[in-house]
Design a protein around this motif. Structure first.
Motif, mmCIF file in Angstrom:
data_model
loop_
_atom_site.group_PDB
_atom_site.id
_atom_site.type_symbol
_atom_site.label_atom_id
_atom_site.label_comp_id
_atom_site.label_asym_id
_atom_site.label_seq_id
_atom_site.Cartn_x
_atom_site.Cartn_y
_atom_site.Cartn_z
ATOM 1 N N ASP A 63 0.859 -1.183 0.000
ATOM 2 C CA ASP A 63 0.000 0.000 0.000
ATOM 3 C C ASP A 63 0.899 1.238 0.000
ATOM 4 O O ASP A 63 2.118 1.131 -0.125
ATOM 5 C CB ASP A 63 -0.975 0.001 1.189
ATOM 6 C CG ASP A 63 -0.276 -0.093 2.540
ATOM 7 O OD1 ASP A 63 0.822 0.495 2.694
ATOM 8 O OD2 ASP A 63 -0.817 -0.741 3.451
ATOM 9 N N GLU A 101 -11.868 -0.514 7.277
ATOM 10 C CA GLU A 101 -12.611 0.122 6.195
ATOM 11 C C GLU A 101 -11.742 0.266 4.942
ATOM 12 O O GLU A 101 -12.204 0.070 3.822
ATOM 13 C CB GLU A 101 -13.134 1.485 6.632
ATOM 14 C CG GLU A 101 -14.395 1.417 7.477
ATOM 15 C CD GLU A 101 -15.552 0.735 6.747
ATOM 16 O OE1 GLU A 101 -15.725 0.980 5.532
ATOM 17 O OE2 GLU A 101 -16.264 -0.063 7.371
ATOM 18 N N THR A 102 -10.468 0.603 5.128
ATOM 19 C CA THR A 102 -9.573 0.752 3.984
ATOM 20 C C THR A 102 -9.365 -0.570 3.274
ATOM 21 O O THR A 102 -9.380 -0.647 2.038
ATOM 22 C CB THR A 102 -8.207 1.304 4.445
ATOM 23 O OG1 THR A 102 -8.413 2.568 5.074
ATOM 24 C CG2 THR A 102 -7.262 1.468 3.267
ATOM 25 N N ALA A 105 -13.174 -1.872 1.900
ATOM 26 C CA ALA A 105 -14.132 -0.987 1.235
ATOM 27 C C ALA A 105 -14.210 -1.241 -0.265
ATOM 28 O O ALA A 105 -15.293 -1.201 -0.847
ATOM 29 C CB ALA A 105 -13.768 0.477 1.494
ATOM 30 N N ASN A 106 -13.078 -1.494 -0.900
ATOM 31 C CA ASN A 106 -13.061 -1.690 -2.348
ATOM 32 C C ASN A 106 -12.814 -3.150 -2.674
ATOM 33 O O ASN A 106 -11.991 -3.813 -2.040
ATOM 34 C CB ASN A 106 -11.967 -0.836 -2.988
ATOM 35 C CG ASN A 106 -12.187 0.641 -2.762
ATOM 36 O OD1 ASN A 106 -13.305 1.138 -2.883
ATOM 37 N ND2 ASN A 106 -11.114 1.356 -2.433
ATOM 38 N N ASN A 107 -13.539 -3.662 -3.659
ATOM 39 C CA ASN A 107 -13.299 -5.034 -4.078
ATOM 40 C C ASN A 107 -13.196 -5.107 -5.587
ATOM 41 O O ASN A 107 -13.492 -4.145 -6.299
ATOM 42 C CB ASN A 107 -14.391 -5.973 -3.553
ATOM 43 C CG ASN A 107 -15.779 -5.541 -4.003
ATOM 44 O OD1 ASN A 107 -16.055 -5.453 -5.194
ATOM 45 N ND2 ASN A 107 -16.659 -5.276 -3.046
ATOM 46 N N LYS A 108 -12.722 -6.247 -6.071
ATOM 47 C CA LYS A 108 -12.575 -6.430 -7.516
ATOM 48 C C LYS A 108 -12.879 -7.883 -7.846
ATOM 49 O O LYS A 108 -12.824 -8.763 -6.973
ATOM 50 C CB LYS A 108 -11.180 -6.031 -7.986
ATOM 51 C CG LYS A 108 -10.069 -6.849 -7.382
ATOM 52 C CD LYS A 108 -8.655 -6.482 -7.797
ATOM 53 C CE LYS A 108 -8.438 -5.366 -8.728
ATOM 54 N NZ LYS A 108 -7.021 -5.077 -9.009
ATOM 55 N N HIS A 115 -16.105 -11.685 -6.104
ATOM 56 C CA HIS A 115 -15.300 -10.498 -5.845
ATOM 57 C C HIS A 115 -14.581 -10.654 -4.505
ATOM 58 O O HIS A 115 -15.106 -11.267 -3.569
ATOM 59 C CB HIS A 115 -16.173 -9.244 -5.804
ATOM 60 C CG HIS A 115 -16.667 -8.811 -7.153
ATOM 61 N ND1 HIS A 115 -17.663 -9.491 -7.822
ATOM 62 C CD2 HIS A 115 -16.284 -7.788 -7.971
ATOM 63 C CE1 HIS A 115 -17.887 -8.902 -8.989
ATOM 64 N NE2 HIS A 115 -17.065 -7.870 -9.103
ATOM 65 N N SER A 117 -11.540 -8.578 -1.681
ATOM 66 C CA SER A 117 -10.932 -7.309 -1.302
ATOM 67 C C SER A 117 -9.859 -6.925 -2.315
ATOM 68 O O SER A 117 -8.977 -7.721 -2.643
ATOM 69 C CB SER A 117 -10.305 -7.420 0.096
ATOM 70 O OG SER A 117 -9.314 -6.431 0.305
ATOM 71 N N GLU A 118 -9.952 -5.703 -2.819
ATOM 72 C CA GLU A 118 -8.945 -5.216 -3.758
ATOM 73 C C GLU A 118 -7.560 -5.227 -3.124
ATOM 74 O O GLU A 118 -6.553 -5.541 -3.783
ATOM 75 C CB GLU A 118 -9.308 -3.806 -4.215
ATOM 76 C CG GLU A 118 -8.355 -3.223 -5.244
ATOM 77 C CD GLU A 118 -8.789 -1.846 -5.720
ATOM 78 O OE1 GLU A 118 -8.679 -1.585 -6.930
ATOM 79 O OE2 GLU A 118 -9.245 -1.050 -4.874
ATOM 80 N N TYR A 119 -7.498 -4.905 -1.837
ATOM 81 C CA TYR A 119 -6.226 -4.899 -1.108
ATOM 82 C C TYR A 119 -5.603 -6.292 -1.136
ATOM 83 O O TYR A 119 -4.413 -6.458 -1.431
ATOM 84 C CB TYR A 119 -6.476 -4.444 0.325
ATOM 85 C CG TYR A 119 -5.231 -4.224 1.155
ATOM 86 C CD1 TYR A 119 -4.686 -2.960 1.301
ATOM 87 C CD2 TYR A 119 -4.615 -5.287 1.814
ATOM 88 C CE1 TYR A 119 -3.547 -2.747 2.078
ATOM 89 C CE2 TYR A 119 -3.482 -5.091 2.591
ATOM 90 C CZ TYR A 119 -2.951 -3.820 2.724
ATOM 91 O OH TYR A 119 -1.836 -3.621 3.472
ATOM 92 N N HIS A 223 -20.477 -5.147 2.792
ATOM 93 C CA HIS A 223 -19.904 -5.134 1.443
ATOM 94 C C HIS A 223 -20.031 -6.504 0.772
ATOM 95 O O HIS A 223 -19.308 -6.800 -0.176
ATOM 96 C CB HIS A 223 -18.425 -4.719 1.458
ATOM 97 C CG HIS A 223 -18.202 -3.296 1.888
ATOM 98 N ND1 HIS A 223 -18.751 -2.216 1.231
ATOM 99 C CD2 HIS A 223 -17.471 -2.779 2.917
ATOM 100 C CE1 HIS A 223 -18.377 -1.101 1.838
ATOM 101 N NE2 HIS A 223 -17.612 -1.406 2.858
#
Length: 290
Positions: A63, A101-102, A105-108, A115, A117-119, A223
Protein backbone atom coordinates in the motif's frame (compact mmCIF):
# COMPACT_ATOMS: atom_id res chain seq x y z
CA UNK A 1 -22.41 -23.41 23.44
CA UNK A 2 -22.65 -27.15 23.71
CA UNK A 3 -20.81 -29.42 21.36
CA UNK A 4 -18.51 -32.41 21.50
CA UNK A 5 -14.85 -31.72 20.94
CA UNK A 6 -12.61 -34.27 19.29
CA UNK A 7 -9.03 -34.15 20.47
CA UNK A 8 -5.87 -34.93 18.53
CA UNK A 9 -7.51 -37.09 15.89
CA UNK A 10 -8.27 -36.69 12.20
CA UNK A 11 -11.81 -36.54 10.85
CA UNK A 12 -12.58 -37.75 7.35
CA UNK A 13 -15.30 -36.28 5.14
CA UNK A 14 -16.55 -37.63 1.85
CA UNK A 15 -15.68 -34.43 -0.02
CA UNK A 16 -12.03 -34.36 1.12
CA UNK A 17 -9.13 -36.48 0.00
CA UNK A 18 -6.95 -34.77 2.64
CA UNK A 19 -8.84 -34.81 5.97
CA UNK A 20 -8.18 -32.16 8.58
CA UNK A 21 -5.32 -33.08 10.88
CA UNK A 22 -4.92 -31.40 14.26
CA UNK A 23 -1.40 -32.77 14.52
CA UNK A 24 -0.34 -31.32 11.17
CA UNK A 25 -1.79 -27.91 12.02
CA UNK A 26 -0.46 -27.89 15.58
CA UNK A 27 3.01 -29.27 14.93
CA UNK A 28 3.88 -28.00 11.45
CA UNK A 29 1.57 -25.59 9.66
CA UNK A 30 1.25 -23.07 12.50
CA UNK A 31 5.06 -22.82 12.49
CA UNK A 32 4.99 -22.20 8.75
CA UNK A 33 2.51 -19.36 9.32
CA UNK A 34 4.76 -17.99 12.08
CA UNK A 35 7.83 -18.35 9.85
CA UNK A 36 6.27 -15.95 7.36
CA UNK A 37 6.69 -13.20 9.99
CA UNK A 38 10.38 -14.04 10.42
CA UNK A 39 13.25 -12.79 8.32
CA UNK A 40 14.54 -15.16 7.15
CA UNK A 41 11.89 -17.90 7.64
CA UNK A 42 14.40 -20.74 8.07
CA UNK A 43 15.03 -20.10 11.76
CA UNK A 44 11.37 -20.69 12.62
CA UNK A 45 10.85 -23.50 10.13
CA UNK A 46 13.62 -25.47 11.80
CA UNK A 47 11.48 -25.74 14.95
CA UNK A 48 8.98 -27.98 13.18
CA UNK A 49 10.56 -29.24 9.95
CA UNK A 50 13.65 -31.35 9.37
CA UNK A 51 15.84 -30.30 6.44
CA UNK A 52 13.21 -27.98 5.01
CA UNK A 53 14.49 -26.21 1.89
CA UNK A 54 13.31 -22.58 1.79
CA UNK A 55 13.13 -20.53 -1.38
CA UNK A 56 13.93 -16.80 -1.04
CA UNK A 57 11.40 -14.82 0.96
CA UNK A 58 9.44 -12.36 -1.19
CA UNK A 59 8.46 -9.03 0.40
CA UNK A 60 6.69 -6.28 -1.53
CA UNK A 61 5.09 -2.91 -0.79
CA UNK A 62 1.36 -3.52 -0.57
CA UNK A 63 0.00 0.00 0.00
CA UNK A 64 1.04 3.65 0.09
CA UNK A 65 1.65 3.62 3.86
CA UNK A 66 4.95 1.75 3.68
CA UNK A 67 3.27 -1.49 4.73
CA UNK A 68 4.67 -4.66 3.22
CA UNK A 69 3.23 -8.05 2.35
CA UNK A 70 5.35 -11.16 2.28
CA UNK A 71 5.42 -14.86 1.49
CA UNK A 72 7.76 -17.75 0.83
CA UNK A 73 7.79 -21.25 -0.61
CA UNK A 74 9.80 -24.35 0.09
CA UNK A 75 9.77 -28.13 0.13
CA UNK A 76 9.56 -30.68 2.93
CA UNK A 77 10.86 -34.01 1.64
CA UNK A 78 9.98 -35.83 4.85
CA UNK A 79 6.27 -35.06 4.35
CA UNK A 80 6.58 -34.96 0.55
CA UNK A 81 4.97 -31.54 0.48
CA UNK A 82 5.57 -28.19 -1.21
CA UNK A 83 4.72 -25.31 1.12
CA UNK A 84 3.38 -21.87 0.21
CA UNK A 85 3.09 -19.50 3.20
CA UNK A 86 1.97 -15.88 3.52
CA UNK A 87 2.63 -13.36 6.31
CA UNK A 88 -0.12 -11.65 8.24
CA UNK A 89 -0.39 -7.97 9.06
CA UNK A 90 2.49 -6.32 10.90
CA UNK A 91 0.18 -3.74 12.44
CA UNK A 92 -0.94 -3.95 16.05
CA UNK A 93 -4.55 -4.69 17.00
CA UNK A 94 -5.63 -1.07 17.20
CA UNK A 95 -4.25 -0.20 13.79
CA UNK A 96 -5.76 -3.36 12.35
CA UNK A 97 -9.20 -2.25 13.49
CA UNK A 98 -8.65 1.24 12.10
CA UNK A 99 -7.60 -0.25 8.77
CA UNK A 100 -10.72 -2.38 8.32
CA UNK A 101 -12.61 0.12 6.19
CA UNK A 102 -9.57 0.75 3.98
CA UNK A 103 -8.88 -2.95 3.46
CA UNK A 104 -12.45 -4.04 2.79
CA UNK A 105 -14.13 -0.99 1.24
CA UNK A 106 -13.06 -1.69 -2.35
CA UNK A 107 -13.30 -5.03 -4.08
CA UNK A 108 -12.57 -6.43 -7.52
CA UNK A 109 -13.51 -9.51 -9.53
CA UNK A 110 -11.47 -12.64 -8.85
CA UNK A 111 -10.29 -15.11 -11.49
CA UNK A 112 -12.07 -18.13 -9.98
CA UNK A 113 -15.35 -16.27 -9.46
CA UNK A 114 -16.91 -13.60 -7.30
CA UNK A 115 -15.30 -10.50 -5.85
CA UNK A 116 -12.59 -10.15 -3.20
CA UNK A 117 -10.93 -7.31 -1.30
CA UNK A 118 -8.94 -5.22 -3.76
CA UNK A 119 -6.23 -4.90 -1.11
CA UNK A 120 -5.90 -8.69 -0.81
CA UNK A 121 -6.01 -9.22 -4.58
CA UNK A 122 -3.33 -6.62 -5.28
CA UNK A 123 -1.12 -7.94 -2.47
CA UNK A 124 -1.34 -11.53 -3.73
CA UNK A 125 -0.48 -10.67 -7.33
CA UNK A 126 2.45 -8.47 -6.26
CA UNK A 127 3.95 -11.37 -4.31
CA UNK A 128 3.05 -13.92 -6.99
CA UNK A 129 4.59 -12.01 -9.87
CA UNK A 130 7.69 -11.00 -7.88
CA UNK A 131 9.07 -14.53 -7.81
CA UNK A 132 6.62 -16.82 -6.03
CA UNK A 133 5.11 -18.04 -9.30
CA UNK A 134 8.52 -19.12 -10.59
CA UNK A 135 9.37 -20.81 -7.29
CA UNK A 136 6.10 -22.76 -7.18
CA UNK A 137 6.35 -23.88 -10.81
CA UNK A 138 9.97 -24.92 -10.31
CA UNK A 139 9.17 -26.98 -7.21
CA UNK A 140 6.14 -28.63 -8.79
CA UNK A 141 8.15 -29.51 -11.87
CA UNK A 142 10.77 -31.23 -9.70
CA UNK A 143 8.31 -32.89 -7.31
CA UNK A 144 5.05 -33.43 -9.23
CA UNK A 145 3.73 -36.10 -6.85
CA UNK A 146 4.09 -33.96 -3.70
CA UNK A 147 1.12 -32.39 -1.95
CA UNK A 148 0.92 -28.59 -1.94
CA UNK A 149 0.21 -26.99 1.45
CA UNK A 150 -0.91 -23.35 1.47
CA UNK A 151 -1.14 -21.49 4.76
CA UNK A 152 -1.05 -18.14 6.52
CA UNK A 153 -2.26 -16.26 9.59
CA UNK A 154 -4.64 -13.26 9.56
CA UNK A 155 -4.01 -11.26 6.36
CA UNK A 156 -1.75 -14.16 5.37
CA UNK A 157 -4.75 -16.47 5.60
CA UNK A 158 -6.70 -14.28 3.18
CA UNK A 159 -3.78 -14.32 0.73
CA UNK A 160 -3.47 -18.08 1.16
CA UNK A 161 -7.11 -18.59 0.17
CA UNK A 162 -6.55 -16.51 -2.97
CA UNK A 163 -3.40 -18.48 -3.76
CA UNK A 164 -5.21 -21.81 -3.38
CA UNK A 165 -8.02 -20.85 -5.74
CA UNK A 166 -5.54 -19.39 -8.21
CA UNK A 167 -3.47 -22.59 -8.21
CA UNK A 168 -6.60 -24.61 -8.91
CA UNK A 169 -8.15 -22.23 -11.45
CA UNK A 170 -4.94 -22.18 -13.48
CA UNK A 171 -4.66 -25.99 -13.19
CA UNK A 172 -1.23 -25.82 -11.59
CA UNK A 173 -2.41 -28.15 -8.81
CA UNK A 174 -5.04 -30.90 -8.72
CA UNK A 175 -7.81 -30.78 -6.13
CA UNK A 176 -6.69 -33.95 -4.35
CA UNK A 177 -3.12 -32.62 -4.15
CA UNK A 178 -3.92 -29.27 -2.54
CA UNK A 179 -4.38 -28.51 1.17
CA UNK A 180 -5.38 -25.05 2.43
CA UNK A 181 -5.14 -24.36 6.17
CA UNK A 182 -5.46 -20.80 7.47
CA UNK A 183 -5.38 -19.35 10.98
CA UNK A 184 -7.54 -16.39 12.06
CA UNK A 185 -8.50 -15.58 8.46
CA UNK A 186 -10.78 -12.57 7.89
CA UNK A 187 -13.63 -12.74 5.41
CA UNK A 188 -11.88 -12.44 2.06
CA UNK A 189 -14.55 -12.16 -0.64
CA UNK A 190 -18.26 -12.36 -1.36
CA UNK A 191 -20.55 -15.39 -1.49
CA UNK A 192 -19.66 -16.19 -5.10
CA UNK A 193 -15.97 -16.20 -4.16
CA UNK A 194 -16.72 -18.47 -1.18
CA UNK A 195 -18.55 -20.84 -3.53
CA UNK A 196 -15.55 -20.90 -5.86
CA UNK A 197 -13.31 -21.89 -2.95
CA UNK A 198 -15.76 -24.60 -1.89
CA UNK A 199 -15.85 -26.00 -5.43
CA UNK A 200 -12.19 -25.70 -6.36
CA UNK A 201 -10.48 -26.40 -3.01
CA UNK A 202 -12.34 -29.21 -1.22
CA UNK A 203 -9.45 -29.63 1.25
CA UNK A 204 -9.84 -26.12 2.74
CA UNK A 205 -9.84 -25.51 6.50
CA UNK A 206 -10.16 -22.16 8.29
CA UNK A 207 -8.81 -22.67 11.81
CA UNK A 208 -10.36 -20.24 14.31
CA UNK A 209 -9.58 -19.75 17.99
CA UNK A 210 -12.43 -19.17 20.44
CA UNK A 211 -12.95 -15.37 20.73
CA UNK A 212 -10.62 -14.29 17.89
CA UNK A 213 -12.33 -11.20 16.41
CA UNK A 214 -10.61 -11.21 13.01
CA UNK A 215 -12.71 -14.05 11.50
CA UNK A 216 -15.69 -11.74 12.11
CA UNK A 217 -14.17 -8.96 9.97
CA UNK A 218 -15.77 -7.44 8.07
CA UNK A 219 -19.19 -8.16 9.54
CA UNK A 220 -21.19 -10.82 7.73
CA UNK A 221 -22.90 -9.18 4.77
CA UNK A 222 -20.82 -5.97 5.04
CA UNK A 223 -19.90 -5.13 1.44
CA UNK A 224 -21.17 -8.65 0.67
CA UNK A 225 -18.31 -10.50 2.41
CA UNK A 226 -18.88 -14.16 3.25
CA UNK A 227 -16.64 -16.99 4.55
CA UNK A 228 -15.82 -20.16 2.65
CA UNK A 229 -15.82 -23.55 4.35
CA UNK A 230 -14.73 -25.55 6.26
CA UNK A 231 -14.25 -23.88 9.66
CA UNK A 232 -12.27 -25.71 12.32
CA UNK A 233 -13.32 -24.06 15.57
CA UNK A 234 -11.12 -24.52 18.66
CA UNK A 235 -12.01 -23.86 22.28
CA UNK A 236 -10.20 -21.31 24.45
CA UNK A 237 -7.21 -23.49 25.24
CA UNK A 238 -7.17 -25.10 21.77
CA UNK A 239 -7.39 -28.53 23.31
CA UNK A 240 -10.56 -29.48 21.45
CA UNK A 241 -12.22 -28.62 18.18
CA UNK A 242 -15.08 -29.30 15.83
CA UNK A 243 -15.54 -28.81 12.11
CA UNK A 244 -18.44 -26.83 10.68
CA UNK A 245 -19.09 -27.76 7.06
CA UNK A 246 -21.27 -24.76 6.25
CA UNK A 247 -19.65 -21.60 4.93
CA UNK A 248 -21.09 -19.63 7.86
CA UNK A 249 -22.26 -21.64 10.87
CA UNK A 250 -23.66 -20.59 14.22
CA UNK A 251 -22.20 -23.80 15.67
CA UNK A 252 -18.68 -22.42 15.27
CA UNK A 253 -17.26 -18.90 15.69
CA UNK A 254 -20.42 -17.15 14.42
CA UNK A 255 -22.13 -18.33 17.59
CA UNK A 256 -19.47 -16.66 19.73
CA UNK A 257 -19.69 -12.94 18.99
CA UNK A 258 -19.44 -11.64 22.57
CA UNK A 259 -16.29 -10.89 24.57
CA UNK A 260 -14.06 -10.91 21.50
CA UNK A 261 -10.38 -10.85 22.42
CA UNK A 262 -7.39 -10.03 20.20
CA UNK A 263 -5.23 -12.23 22.43
CA UNK A 264 -6.99 -15.19 20.83
CA UNK A 265 -6.00 -13.85 17.41
CA UNK A 266 -2.34 -13.59 18.28
CA UNK A 267 -2.17 -16.93 20.10
CA UNK A 268 -2.80 -20.21 18.31
CA UNK A 269 -1.85 -23.55 19.86
CA UNK A 270 -0.46 -21.59 22.84
CA UNK A 271 2.13 -19.87 20.65
CA UNK A 272 2.59 -16.11 20.59
CA UNK A 273 2.63 -15.75 16.82
CA UNK A 274 3.96 -12.21 16.45
CA UNK A 275 6.53 -12.43 19.25
CA UNK A 276 7.94 -15.65 17.86
CA UNK A 277 7.90 -14.55 14.25
CA UNK A 278 9.33 -11.07 14.68
CA UNK A 279 12.06 -12.43 16.96
CA UNK A 280 13.01 -14.99 14.29
CA UNK A 281 11.90 -17.61 16.81
CA UNK A 282 14.74 -16.82 19.21
CA UNK A 283 12.15 -17.15 21.97
CA UNK A 284 11.22 -20.82 22.02
CA UNK A 285 9.69 -21.25 25.47
CA UNK A 286 6.77 -23.75 25.49
CA UNK A 287 4.11 -21.03 25.54
CA UNK A 288 5.96 -18.89 23.05
CA UNK A 289 5.84 -16.03 25.58
CA UNK A 290 8.82 -14.62 27.44
Amino acid sequence: MLFIFSVLICKSFSHSSIPYSDQLSRNKLIYAAISAYASPPQSCMSLAFQNFQVKPQITVACDTLDDTCSGFTGVDHESQAILVAFRGTNRNAQLLVEAVETVFANNKSWVSGGHVSEYFSDAFFKIWTSGMKDDVISLMSRYPSYQVWVTGHSLGGALASLAATYLRYTSLVSADQLLLVTFGQPRTGNMDFATSVDNLVPNAYRVTHSHDPVPHLPGQGHHGYFHHKSEVYYNKNMGGWEICEKDESEKCSNGNLVDLDFEDHFHYFNLDILKLGFSNCLNTTPSGIQ
